[in-house]
Design an enzyme around this catalytic site. Structure first.
Site, PDB file in Angstrom:
ATOM      1  N   ASN A  95       0.863  -1.185   0.000  1.00  0.00           N
ATOM      2  CA  ASN A  95       0.000   0.000   0.000  1.00  0.00           C
ATOM      3  C   ASN A  95       0.899   1.234   0.000  1.00  0.00           C
ATOM      4  OD1 ASN A  95      -1.810   2.042   0.441  1.00  0.00           O
ATOM      5  ND2 ASN A  95      -2.402   1.392   2.511  1.00  0.00           N
ATOM      6  N   LYS A  97       0.026   4.271  -0.287  1.00  0.00           N
ATOM      7  CA  LYS A  97      -0.603   5.472   0.276  1.00  0.00           C
ATOM      8  C   LYS A  97      -0.357   6.652  -0.676  1.00  0.00           C
ATOM      9  CE  LYS A  97      -0.109   3.253   4.714  1.00  0.00           C
ATOM     10  NZ  LYS A  97       0.072   3.338   6.153  1.00  0.00           N
ATOM     11  N   HIS A  99      -9.363   1.257   4.877  1.00  0.00           N
ATOM     12  CA  HIS A  99      -8.085   1.474   5.569  1.00  0.00           C
ATOM     13  C   HIS A  99      -8.308   2.438   6.731  1.00  0.00           C
ATOM     14  CE1 HIS A  99      -3.990   2.639   6.462  1.00  0.00           C
ATOM     15  NE2 HIS A  99      -3.623   1.527   5.854  1.00  0.00           N
ATOM     16  N   GLU A 150      -6.646   4.826   7.796  1.00  0.00           N
ATOM     17  CA  GLU A 150      -6.424   6.251   7.485  1.00  0.00           C
ATOM     18  C   GLU A 150      -7.652   6.845   6.812  1.00  0.00           C
ATOM     19  OE1 GLU A 150      -2.747   5.611   5.409  1.00  0.00           O
ATOM     20  OE2 GLU A 150      -1.793   5.083   7.313  1.00  0.00           O
ATOM     21  N   GLU A 176      -5.117  -4.858  10.601  1.00  0.00           N
ATOM     22  CA  GLU A 176      -4.078  -3.853  10.806  1.00  0.00           C
ATOM     23  C   GLU A 176      -4.333  -3.124  12.119  1.00  0.00           C
ATOM     24  OE1 GLU A 176      -2.117  -2.660   6.817  1.00  0.00           O
ATOM     25  OE2 GLU A 176      -3.765  -1.297   7.189  1.00  0.00           O
ATOM     26  N   GLY A 233       2.811   2.395  10.711  1.00  0.00           N
ATOM     27  CA  GLY A 233       3.748   3.496  10.533  1.00  0.00           C
ATOM     28  C   GLY A 233       4.476   3.887  11.812  1.00  0.00           C
ATOM     29  N   SER A 251       3.765  -2.147  10.219  1.00  0.00           N
ATOM     30  CA  SER A 251       5.225  -2.199  10.400  1.00  0.00           C
ATOM     31  C   SER A 251       5.841  -3.539   9.992  1.00  0.00           C
ATOM     32  CB  SER A 251       5.602  -1.836  11.846  1.00  0.00           C
ATOM     33  OG  SER A 251       5.184  -0.507  12.138  1.00  0.00           O
TER      34      SER A 251
HETATM   35  P1  13P Z   1       3.315   0.415   7.624  1.00  0.00           P
HETATM   36  O1  13P Z   1       3.818  -0.883   7.023  1.00  0.00           O
HETATM   37  O2  13P Z   1       4.075   1.615   7.123  1.00  0.00           O
HETATM   38  O3  13P Z   1       3.209   0.341   9.116  1.00  0.00           O
HETATM   39  O4  13P Z   1       1.820   0.647   7.078  1.00  0.00           O
HETATM   40  C1  13P Z   1       0.905  -0.390   7.220  1.00  0.00           C
HETATM   41  C2  13P Z   1      -0.318  -0.042   6.453  1.00  0.00           C
HETATM   42  O5  13P Z   1      -1.074   0.841   6.821  1.00  0.00           O
HETATM   43  C3  13P Z   1      -0.586  -0.793   5.217  1.00  0.00           C
HETATM   44  O6  13P Z   1      -1.879  -0.527   4.751  1.00  0.00           O
END
Ligand code: 13P
Length: 253
Positions: free
Chosen positions: A12, A14, A98, A100, A170, A176, A215
């Protein structure tokens, strides 16, 4: 795999990578994953790079997913993209829900209830994200949150199609942050998600792929991917470099 589920490693991106950067990434990735026969690989670029990524990855093992979608075919929905528009480009699927998008852009379970079956109708694979906040985990509310999200978001998916959905667990506190769920936490939550699907259809529970996200890096991927109820990974930061993403793909094979 002995359980019959092919692992899926999805990156992903983003809001990262211009079209030119995405092209450079895919050129570097394809030779690195060419022999990973036992693993499904997907990248999830911005809407603007989808067409270029589908063209560049055509004929390879790499699939291309959007990061969001609307649930209508067309209409007065400024700024949105429909499943038909994704299908026209030969996009394979879309991430929905997601954290976010839920936290920053008001994505609701009500909308997801419409988006997931709509994607399936359009021949696209839904990759539904669920997971708890740090406060919810500390309060012992992880299972309640997962039960709520899975119950609501998949409510309108008919039983015979439930197994087609990909679910990414997740935990929001691991996204992140460099904090990764322990193998025990990841296994427990993914097994719980599978049991929730199993309460609708045992056959779907055996087929549905459940990814861990939060992560995931080359150095922790193998341990997470070896867990019995973890069928792959949804990778953020470590999917932005071809080398680290390919290392995670290799850990799944
Ligand atoms: P990270 O791997 O940067 O923690 O992000 C995970 C994520 O949100 C994947 O959709």
């Amino acid at each position: 795999m002995s359980n019959g589920r092919r692992p899926l490693i999805a990156g992903n991106w983003k809001m990262h990578k211009t079209v030119a950067e995405a092209e450079a990434f895919v050129a570097a990735l394809l030779p690195r994953v060419a022999t990973a026969d036992a693993v499904d690989v997907a990248i999830c670029p911005s809407f603007l790079s989808l067409g270029a990524m589908v063209d560049s990855a055509r004929g390879s093992r790499v699939e291309v997913y959007a990061q969001n979608v609307h649930y209508e075919d067309a209409g007065a929905f400024t700024g949105e993209v429909s499943p038909q528009m994704l299908s026209e480009l030969d996009v394979h699927g879309a991430i929905v829900g997601h954290s976010e998008r839920r936290e920053l852009f008001g994505e609701t379970d009500r909308a997801l209830q419409l988006k997931v079956p709509k994607l399936l109708d359009a021949g696209l694979k839904p990759l539904l994200c669920v997971g708890e906040t740090e406060a919810e985990r500390e309060a012992g509310d992880t299972e309640r949150k997962l039960r709520h999200q899975i119950g609501e978001d998949l409510e309108r998916v008919p039983e015979e199609l439930l197994g087609e959905v990909v679910i990414a667990y997740e935990p929001i506190w691991a996204i992140g942050t460099g904090l990764v769920a322990t193998p025990e936490q990841a296994q427990e939550a993914c097994a719980f998600v599978r049991a929730l699907v199993g309460s609708r259809s045992e056959e779907a529970a055996q087929r549905v792929r459940i990814l861990y996200g939060g992560s995931v890096k080359p150095d922790n991927a193998a341990e997470l991917l070896a867990l019995p109820d973890v069928d792959g990974a949804l990778v953020g930061g470590a999917s932005l470099e071809a080398e680290s993403f390919a290392a995670i793909v290799a850990a799944a094979g």
